[in-house]
Design a protein around this motif. Structure first.
Motif, short mmCIF file in Angstrom:
data_model
loop_
_atom_site.label_atom_id
_atom_site.label_comp_id
_atom_site.label_asym_id
_atom_site.label_seq_id
_atom_site.Cartn_x
_atom_site.Cartn_y
_atom_site.Cartn_z
N GLY A 4 16.99 -38.21 4.07
CA GLY A 4 18.21 -37.51 3.68
C GLY A 4 19.14 -38.38 2.86
O GLY A 4 19.71 -37.93 1.86
N VAL A 5 19.29 -39.63 3.28
CA VAL A 5 20.16 -40.56 2.55
C VAL A 5 19.61 -40.81 1.15
O VAL A 5 20.35 -40.78 0.16
CB VAL A 5 20.32 -41.89 3.33
N MET A 6 18.31 -41.04 1.05
CA MET A 6 17.70 -41.31 -0.26
C MET A 6 17.80 -40.09 -1.17
O MET A 6 18.09 -40.22 -2.36
CB MET A 6 16.24 -41.73 -0.11
N MET A 7 17.58 -38.89 -0.64
CA MET A 7 17.70 -37.68 -1.46
C MET A 7 19.13 -37.50 -1.94
O MET A 7 19.37 -37.10 -3.08
CB MET A 7 17.24 -36.45 -0.68
N GLN A 8 20.10 -37.81 -1.10
CA GLN A 8 21.51 -37.69 -1.52
C GLN A 8 21.82 -38.70 -2.62
O GLN A 8 22.53 -38.38 -3.58
CB GLN A 8 22.45 -37.89 -0.33
N MET A 9 21.27 -39.90 -2.53
CA MET A 9 21.46 -40.90 -3.58
C MET A 9 20.84 -40.42 -4.89
O MET A 9 21.44 -40.58 -5.96
CB MET A 9 20.87 -42.24 -3.16
N VAL A 10 19.66 -39.84 -4.83
CA VAL A 10 19.00 -39.31 -6.03
C VAL A 10 19.82 -38.18 -6.63
O VAL A 10 20.05 -38.13 -7.85
CB VAL A 10 17.56 -38.86 -5.72
N VAL B 158 12.79 -46.45 -5.13
CA VAL B 158 12.77 -44.99 -5.19
C VAL B 158 12.29 -44.58 -6.58
O VAL B 158 12.85 -45.00 -7.59
CB VAL B 158 14.18 -44.41 -4.93
N THR B 159 11.24 -43.78 -6.64
CA THR B 159 10.69 -43.29 -7.90
C THR B 159 10.69 -41.77 -7.88
O THR B 159 10.28 -41.17 -6.89
CB THR B 159 9.25 -43.80 -8.11
#
Length: 100
Positions: free
Chosen positions: A42-48, A78-79
């Motif tokens: 969730g955190v990574m998707m929000q950053m993207v 993250v790619t």
């Protein structure tokens, strides 16, 4: 696309501690220290999503392909590819400078 096709190559990344494959629908695959880690996903998707807001004028493409989050002991790489987000957690091998 099968899980094996999504994760092909992720297992072979040097110093990797775990990985996530994420879509807008949620986590598609995970392993290692990131296995079933919905919070990190969730955190990574929000950053993207946040980074994607910085679109270049006249461009429909996402403004980046790769992003790194560098912490003391490890790095999240993250790619974004084919409407999926690939997150790999790797051991940070940064060494102290040598004074001569």
């Amino acid at each position: 696309m099968t899980t094996a096709a999504l994760t092909a190559g992720l297992e072979r990344i040097p110093d990797q501690l775990g990985y996530l494959v994420i879509s807008e629908d949620g986590v598609l695959a995970s392993a290692g220290e990131l296995e079933n880690d919905e919070h990190t996903a969730g955190v990574m998707m929000q950053m993207v999503r946040t980074a994607s807001r910085f679109m270049l004028s006249g461009s429909a493409d996402i403004p980046f392909k790769r992003m790194s989050v560098i912490l003391d002991d490890f790095v999240y790489t993250v790619t974004v590819s084919a409407q999926k987000v690939f997150v790999v957690k790797r051991q940070q091998n940064q060494r102290e400078p040598v004074n001569v």
